[in-house]
Design an enzyme around this catalytic site. Structure first.
Site, PDB file in Angstrom:
ATOM      1  N   VAL A   1       0.875  -1.232   0.121  1.00 29.47           N
ATOM      2  CA  VAL A   1       0.108  -0.010   0.089  1.00 29.47           C
ATOM      3  C   VAL A   1       0.934   1.176   0.080  1.00 29.47           C
ATOM      4  O   VAL A   1       1.558   1.208   1.012  1.00 29.47           O
ATOM      5  CB  VAL A   1      -0.845   0.017   1.208  1.00 29.47           C
ATOM      6  N   PRO A   2       1.095   1.941  -1.179  1.00 31.10           N
ATOM      7  CA  PRO A   2       2.367   2.551  -1.483  1.00 31.10           C
ATOM      8  C   PRO A   2       2.242   3.878  -0.561  1.00 31.10           C
ATOM      9  O   PRO A   2       2.391   5.023  -1.411  1.00 31.10           O
ATOM     10  CB  PRO A   2       2.190   2.725  -3.001  1.00 31.10           C
ATOM     11  N   CYS A   3       2.408   4.042   0.701  1.00 27.35           N
ATOM     12  CA  CYS A   3       2.463   5.294   1.411  1.00 27.35           C
ATOM     13  C   CYS A   3       3.703   6.176   1.068  1.00 27.35           C
ATOM     14  O   CYS A   3       3.771   7.353   1.209  1.00 27.35           O
ATOM     15  CB  CYS A   3       2.314   5.007   2.799  1.00 27.35           C
ATOM     16  N   HIS A   4       4.933   5.419   0.465  1.00 28.85           N
ATOM     17  CA  HIS A   4       5.977   6.040   0.348  1.00 28.85           C
ATOM     18  C   HIS A   4       5.754   6.850  -1.119  1.00 28.85           C
ATOM     19  O   HIS A   4       6.308   7.962  -1.178  1.00 28.85           O
ATOM     20  CB  HIS A   4       7.249   5.036  -0.132  1.00 28.85           C
TER      21      HIS A   4
END
Length: 172
Positions: A125-128
């Protein structure tokens, strides 16, 4: 609940899963990881095995999308924010403000930031891919060096694939 540890280019990762899907992906020293004491070590559990394989492909620059089933546990608002993160295209970024707008809470930028910070599935879940309003790197439970590494990895993969070199900010 199950877990496994996996070495990666960004350090040792702890992956957790339920029978429904992957429930966590944590870096070493992740401030919100509660540990594995109530989980059974089982690296061959299907969701853990699939996540490990997909992460390895991602780090080898052979995968841009994850399709392992997820079992996201959180408040309705947190889950809405995490679902918004899943809509961010590979190699693109957004801002905390845009994520708040995406979940129809434009005045809840700080709450969106808190939910992003508590994302239990870093990388997948690409919070970066979420940056500060000015485009600067800010906040990442795995540390800014890991965030920078992941963004550079995606930028390189896009460049190698003939896509635009720059990470562009998009509306979520």
């Amino acid at each position: 609940m199950y877990y496994m540890e996996h070495d990666s280019p960004v350090g040792r990762l702890t992956l957790t899963a339920t029978d429904k899907g992957l429930s966590g992906l944590y870096f070493e020293e992740h401030k919100y990881f509660t540990g594995t004491q109530d989980r059974q070590r089982q690296p061959d559990q299907i969701h853990l095995r699939d996540a490990r394989q997909q992460l390895d492909e991602y780090f080898r620059q052979q995968r841009t999308r994850f399709d392992v089933p997820l079992d996201l546990q959180g408040t309705p608002f947190q889950r809405a924010v995490w679902q918004a993160l899943l809509t961010l295209p590979f190699g693109h970024t957004s801002t905390y403000s845009m994520i708040a707008q995406h979940v129809a809470r434009p005045n809840a930028v700080r709450a969106a930031g808190t939910a992003i910070g508590r994302n239990p599935l870093s990388i997948i879940v690409p919070c970066h891919r979420v940056l500060g309003m000015s485009g600067a790197l800010s906040g990442y439970a795995g540390g800014l060096e890991r965030k920078r590494f992941l963004l550079e990895l995606e930028k390189t993969m896009k460049k190698t694939g003939g896509a635009d070199e720059s990470l562009m900010i998009i509306a979520a």
